[in-house]
Design an enzyme around this catalytic site. Structure first.
Site, PDB file in Angstrom:
ATOM      1  N   CYS A 166       7.818 -10.510   7.220  1.00 52.06           N
ATOM      2  CA  CYS A 166       7.873 -10.387   8.760  1.00 52.06           C
ATOM      3  C   CYS A 166       6.307 -10.510   9.416  1.00 52.06           C
ATOM      4  O   CYS A 166       6.380  -8.743   9.783  1.00 52.06           O
ATOM      5  CB  CYS A 166       9.075 -10.464   8.664  1.00 52.06           C
ATOM      6  SG  CYS A 166       8.920  -9.777  11.062  1.00 52.06           S
ATOM      7  N   CYS A 219       6.660  -8.152  12.630  1.00 55.55           N
ATOM      8  CA  CYS A 219       7.098  -7.018  12.015  1.00 55.55           C
ATOM      9  C   CYS A 219       5.708  -5.788  12.086  1.00 55.55           C
ATOM     10  O   CYS A 219       6.312  -4.803  12.356  1.00 55.55           O
ATOM     11  CB  CYS A 219       8.130  -6.702  10.370  1.00 55.55           C
ATOM     12  SG  CYS A 219       9.906  -7.742  11.376  1.00 55.55           S
TER      13      CYS A 219
END
Length: 106
Positions: free
Chosen positions: A31, A34
């Protein structure tokens, strides 16, 4: 103090029974947002170490935790206080917004 990695085995002790509020970052290695949020959370963990724990859950390694807390998008931040979720944020959030969102709960 850096962020704290939690697992299925340590979640209850590290998050649910903590005497401080715990901000849990449900994240995944794949991600990109993230990874953008990670340094912000490290800063927050250092700056607020006296009154906040910042924990991370790798949702690929511990999908049962993501499922248990209804996490469907990444990153998802959930603030726990006294074992209950009191606030949720989804997405890579700028530090100033994150601090403002958490202010009422700390």
């Amino acid at each position: 103090m850096a962020t704290k990695t939690v697992t299925t085995d340590t979640f209850a002790q590290s998050v649910l029974t903590s005497d401080k509020p715990v901000l849990v970052d449900f994240w995944a290695d794949w991600c990109h947002p993230c990874h953008m949020l990670a340094p912000v959370l490290e800063q927050l963990a250092d700056e607020r170490a006296d009154d906040l724990v910042v924990a991370k859950v790798d949702v690929d390694a511990y999908p049962e935790l993501a499922e248990q807390y209804g996490v469907r998008a990444f990153p998802t931040l959930k603030l726990f206080r006294a074992g209950r979720v009191v606030h949720t944020l989804v997405g890579a959030t700028p530090k100033r917004v994150l601090v403002a969102e958490l202010a009422d709960h700390l």
